[in-house]
Design a protein around this motif. Structure first.
Motif, mmCIF file in Angstrom:
data_model
loop_
_atom_site.group_PDB
_atom_site.id
_atom_site.type_symbol
_atom_site.label_atom_id
_atom_site.label_comp_id
_atom_site.label_asym_id
_atom_site.label_seq_id
_atom_site.Cartn_x
_atom_site.Cartn_y
_atom_site.Cartn_z
ATOM 1 N N GLY A 5 65.815 50.976 -24.119
ATOM 2 C CA GLY A 5 64.805 51.384 -23.159
ATOM 3 C C GLY A 5 63.677 50.401 -22.927
ATOM 4 N N LEU A 6 63.809 49.181 -23.430
ATOM 5 C CA LEU A 6 62.756 48.195 -23.171
ATOM 6 C C LEU A 6 62.720 47.878 -21.678
ATOM 7 C CD1 LEU A 6 62.953 47.714 -26.286
ATOM 8 C CD2 LEU A 6 62.431 45.350 -25.782
ATOM 9 N N PRO A 7 61.534 47.765 -21.115
ATOM 10 C CA PRO A 7 61.438 47.402 -19.700
ATOM 11 C C PRO A 7 62.016 46.004 -19.476
ATOM 12 C CG PRO A 7 59.324 48.191 -20.526
ATOM 13 C CD PRO A 7 60.221 48.025 -21.705
ATOM 14 N N GLN A 8 62.703 45.850 -18.350
ATOM 15 C CA GLN A 8 63.344 44.574 -18.048
ATOM 16 C C GLN A 8 62.328 43.432 -18.015
ATOM 17 O OE1 GLN A 8 66.015 44.741 -14.755
ATOM 18 N NE2 GLN A 8 66.411 42.560 -14.745
ATOM 19 N N GLY A 9 61.132 43.701 -17.501
ATOM 20 C CA GLY A 9 60.099 42.668 -17.453
ATOM 21 C C GLY A 9 59.690 42.189 -18.832
ATOM 22 N N LEU A 10 59.668 43.097 -19.812
ATOM 23 C CA LEU A 10 59.330 42.713 -21.179
ATOM 24 C C LEU A 10 60.425 41.832 -21.774
ATOM 25 C CD1 LEU A 10 57.503 42.837 -23.643
ATOM 26 C CD2 LEU A 10 58.587 45.017 -24.245
ATOM 27 N N ILE A 11 61.672 42.189 -21.507
ATOM 28 C CA ILE A 11 62.798 41.373 -21.994
ATOM 29 C C ILE A 11 62.697 39.968 -21.424
ATOM 30 C CG2 ILE A 11 65.311 41.097 -21.960
ATOM 31 C CD1 ILE A 11 65.457 44.216 -21.823
ATOM 32 N N VAL A 12 62.452 39.877 -20.127
ATOM 33 C CA VAL A 12 62.323 38.570 -19.473
ATOM 34 C C VAL A 12 61.142 37.795 -20.048
ATOM 35 C CG1 VAL A 12 61.816 37.431 -17.267
ATOM 36 C CG2 VAL A 12 63.469 39.299 -17.359
ATOM 37 N N ALA A 13 60.024 38.480 -20.273
ATOM 38 C CA ALA A 13 58.843 37.815 -20.818
ATOM 39 C C ALA A 13 59.103 37.260 -22.211
ATOM 40 C CB ALA A 13 57.663 38.788 -20.852
ATOM 41 N N ILE A 14 59.802 38.022 -23.036
ATOM 42 C CA ILE A 14 60.122 37.560 -24.393
ATOM 43 C C ILE A 14 61.028 36.338 -24.336
ATOM 44 C CG2 ILE A 14 61.367 38.153 -26.506
ATOM 45 C CD1 ILE A 14 60.284 41.055 -26.087
ATOM 46 N N LEU A 15 62.072 36.402 -23.511
ATOM 47 C CA LEU A 15 62.986 35.253 -23.383
ATOM 48 C C LEU A 15 62.244 34.032 -22.838
ATOM 49 C CD1 LEU A 15 66.129 37.054 -21.950
ATOM 50 C CD2 LEU A 15 65.858 36.102 -24.251
ATOM 51 N N HIS A 16 61.390 34.245 -21.860
ATOM 52 C CA HIS A 16 60.625 33.137 -21.280
ATOM 53 C C HIS A 16 59.688 32.528 -22.315
ATOM 54 C CE1 HIS A 16 58.645 30.711 -18.264
ATOM 55 N NE2 HIS A 16 57.476 31.147 -18.734
ATOM 56 N N GLY A 17 59.064 33.378 -23.116
ATOM 57 C CA GLY A 17 58.168 32.887 -24.166
ATOM 58 C C GLY A 17 58.897 32.021 -25.174
ATOM 59 N N HIS A 18 60.098 32.448 -25.575
ATOM 60 C CA HIS A 18 60.875 31.644 -26.519
ATOM 61 C C HIS A 18 61.313 30.323 -25.887
ATOM 62 C CE1 HIS A 18 61.143 34.153 -30.056
ATOM 63 N NE2 HIS A 18 61.287 35.206 -29.267
ATOM 64 N N ALA A 19 61.715 30.377 -24.620
ATOM 65 C CA ALA A 19 62.114 29.146 -23.929
ATOM 66 C C ALA A 19 60.939 28.183 -23.836
ATOM 67 C CB ALA A 19 62.656 29.477 -22.544
ATOM 68 N N HIS A 20 59.760 28.709 -23.532
ATOM 69 C CA HIS A 20 58.563 27.871 -23.434
ATOM 70 C C HIS A 20 58.232 27.252 -24.794
ATOM 71 C CE1 HIS A 20 54.684 26.467 -22.031
ATOM 72 N NE2 HIS A 20 54.135 27.018 -23.098
ATOM 73 N N ALA A 21 58.301 28.057 -25.844
ATOM 74 C CA ALA A 21 57.983 27.566 -27.188
ATOM 75 C C ALA A 21 58.963 26.472 -27.614
ATOM 76 C CB ALA A 21 57.996 28.715 -28.195
ATOM 77 N N GLU A 22 60.249 26.665 -27.342
ATOM 78 C CA GLU A 22 61.246 25.661 -27.700
ATOM 79 C C GLU A 22 61.045 24.368 -26.906
ATOM 80 O OE1 GLU A 22 63.672 25.528 -30.128
ATOM 81 O OE2 GLU A 22 62.612 27.288 -30.836
ATOM 82 N N THR A 23 60.713 24.514 -25.625
ATOM 83 C CA THR A 23 60.452 23.336 -24.806
ATOM 84 C C THR A 23 59.240 22.576 -25.339
ATOM 85 O OG1 THR A 23 61.380 24.432 -22.866
ATOM 86 C CG2 THR A 23 59.957 22.527 -22.469
ATOM 87 N N HIS A 24 58.187 23.303 -25.685
ATOM 88 C CA HIS A 24 56.997 22.670 -26.244
ATOM 89 C C HIS A 24 57.339 21.934 -27.531
ATOM 90 C CE1 HIS A 24 52.853 21.987 -27.371
ATOM 91 N NE2 HIS A 24 53.111 22.532 -28.553
ATOM 92 N N TRP A 25 58.134 22.575 -28.390
ATOM 93 C CA TRP A 25 58.525 21.953 -29.655
ATOM 94 C C TRP A 25 59.309 20.663 -29.410
ATOM 95 C CZ3 TRP A 25 63.383 21.117 -31.897
ATOM 96 C CH2 TRP A 25 63.353 20.716 -33.222
ATOM 97 N N MET A 26 60.242 20.678 -28.435
ATOM 98 C CA MET A 26 61.039 19.489 -28.141
ATOM 99 C C MET A 26 60.180 18.356 -27.617
ATOM 100 S SD MET A 26 64.673 20.748 -26.548
ATOM 101 C CE MET A 26 63.939 21.453 -25.107
ATOM 102 N N VAL A 27 59.236 18.672 -26.739
ATOM 103 C CA VAL A 27 58.404 17.632 -26.123
ATOM 104 C C VAL A 27 57.406 17.070 -27.143
ATOM 105 C CG1 VAL A 27 56.640 17.220 -24.358
ATOM 106 C CG2 VAL A 27 58.678 18.536 -23.796
ATOM 107 N N ALA A 28 56.892 17.933 -28.017
ATOM 108 C CA ALA A 28 55.887 17.503 -28.987
ATOM 109 C C ALA A 28 56.492 16.751 -30.154
ATOM 110 C CB ALA A 28 55.124 18.723 -29.506
ATOM 111 N N LYS A 29 57.757 16.859 -30.351
ATOM 112 C CA LYS A 29 58.423 16.251 -31.501
ATOM 113 C C LYS A 29 58.434 14.748 -31.434
ATOM 114 C CE LYS A 29 62.465 16.956 -34.294
ATOM 115 N NZ LYS A 29 63.773 17.506 -34.392
#
Length: 63
Positions: free
Chosen positions: A39-63
């Protein structure tokens, strides 16, 4: 950013990378399906996935 591998230049992928990619894809799809079923709202699922993608991208660029 010379430490980032561009997969389209490394084709064909090794069987290990292909297996890991397929496993990741399956796990993400299963997790999304379970979140929807819970029952999680679809927008929350998208936000969580987007947050993880952003964090991983930041980690790759900062490395």
């Amino acid at each position: 950013m010379t430490n980032i591998t561009r997969l389209h230049h490394a084709l064909p992928l090794s069987s290990d990378v292909a297996a890991a990619t397929n496993e990741l894809d399956t796990a993400v799809a299963k997790a999304v399906a379970e979140a929807k079923a819970a029952g999680l709202p679809q927008g929350l699922i998208v936000a969580i996935l987007h947050g993880h993608a952003h964090a991983e991208t930041h980690w790759m660029v900062a490395k």
